[in-house]
Design a protein around this motif. Structure first.
Motif, PDB file in Angstrom:
ATOM      1  N   ALA A 258       0.831  -1.197   0.000  1.00 13.27           N
ATOM      2  CA  ALA A 258       0.000   0.000   0.000  1.00 13.27           C
ATOM      3  C   ALA A 258       0.872   1.256   0.000  1.00 13.27           C
ATOM      4  CB  ALA A 258      -0.933  -0.006   1.206  1.00 13.27           C
ATOM      5  N   LEU A 259       1.948   1.247   0.763  1.00  9.48           N
ATOM      6  CA  LEU A 259       2.859   2.391   0.797  1.00  9.48           C
ATOM      7  C   LEU A 259       3.522   2.613  -0.557  1.00  9.48           C
ATOM      8  CD1 LEU A 259       4.261   4.597   2.493  1.00  9.48           C
ATOM      9  CD2 LEU A 259       6.027   2.899   3.008  1.00  9.48           C
ATOM     10  N   LEU A 260       3.938   1.541  -1.203  1.00  9.03           N
ATOM     11  CA  LEU A 260       4.524   1.666  -2.547  1.00  9.03           C
ATOM     12  C   LEU A 260       3.516   2.253  -3.533  1.00  9.03           C
ATOM     13  CD1 LEU A 260       6.496  -1.688  -2.828  1.00  9.03           C
ATOM     14  CD2 LEU A 260       7.442   0.602  -2.612  1.00  9.03           C
ATOM     15  N   GLY A 261       2.272   1.810  -3.441  1.00  6.11           N
ATOM     16  CA  GLY A 261       1.232   2.361  -4.308  1.00  6.11           C
ATOM     17  C   GLY A 261       0.972   3.821  -4.027  1.00  6.11           C
ATOM     18  N   PHE A 262       0.975   4.205  -2.749  1.00  3.61           N
ATOM     19  CA  PHE A 262       0.762   5.601  -2.385  1.00  3.61           C
ATOM     20  C   PHE A 262       1.888   6.484  -2.925  1.00  3.61           C
ATOM     21  CE2 PHE A 262       1.329   9.159   0.563  1.00  3.61           C
ATOM     22  CZ  PHE A 262       0.094   9.787   0.395  1.00  3.61           C
ATOM     23  N   VAL A 263       3.118   6.036  -2.791  1.00  5.77           N
ATOM     24  CA  VAL A 263       4.254   6.793  -3.329  1.00  5.77           C
ATOM     25  C   VAL A 263       4.115   6.949  -4.840  1.00  5.77           C
ATOM     26  CG1 VAL A 263       6.753   6.713  -3.707  1.00  5.77           C
ATOM     27  CG2 VAL A 263       5.813   6.216  -1.443  1.00  5.77           C
ATOM     28  N   ALA A 264       3.706   5.907  -5.518  1.00  2.00           N
ATOM     29  CA  ALA A 264       3.495   5.987  -6.966  1.00  2.00           C
ATOM     30  C   ALA A 264       2.387   6.985  -7.300  1.00  2.00           C
ATOM     31  CB  ALA A 264       3.154   4.614  -7.527  1.00  2.00           C
TER      32      ALA A 264
END
Length: 88
Positions: A64-70
């Motif tokens: 989820a954090l990786l998606g948010f950064v993207a």
């Protein structure tokens, strides 16, 4: 701002955990290839000593954090593009 990449990445994290939980990944190959927290934990302690539930939660949160950064990077890129077009 919408969060489509965050949602998809979170679903990918959930799918990884569910696939591992079902038992179709008997040697945990898929889980260890795609779970970043499993990589980090394995460097410091024996992975068998860590709670499986904790690893699942950390895996979903990491995805989820990786998606948010993207999503944030995509939003900034679009905003700077809009700014460049309005300056011309």
């Amino acid at each position: 701002m919408r969060y489509p990449v965050t949602i998809v990445a979170t679903l990918i994290g959930l799918a990884i955990c569910l696939f591992n939980y079902t038992g179709y990944d008997p040697h945990n190959f898929v889980f260890f290839m795609l779970s970043i927290p499993a990589w980090v934990v394995d460097l410091f302690v024996d992975i068998h000593e860590v709670s499986v539930l904790l690893m699942y939660v950390l895996t979903v949160l990491t995805w989820a954090l990786l998606g948010f950064v993207a999503d944030v990077l995509i939003s900034r890129g679009r905003e700077s593009e809009r700014h460049r077009r309005s300056v011309r």
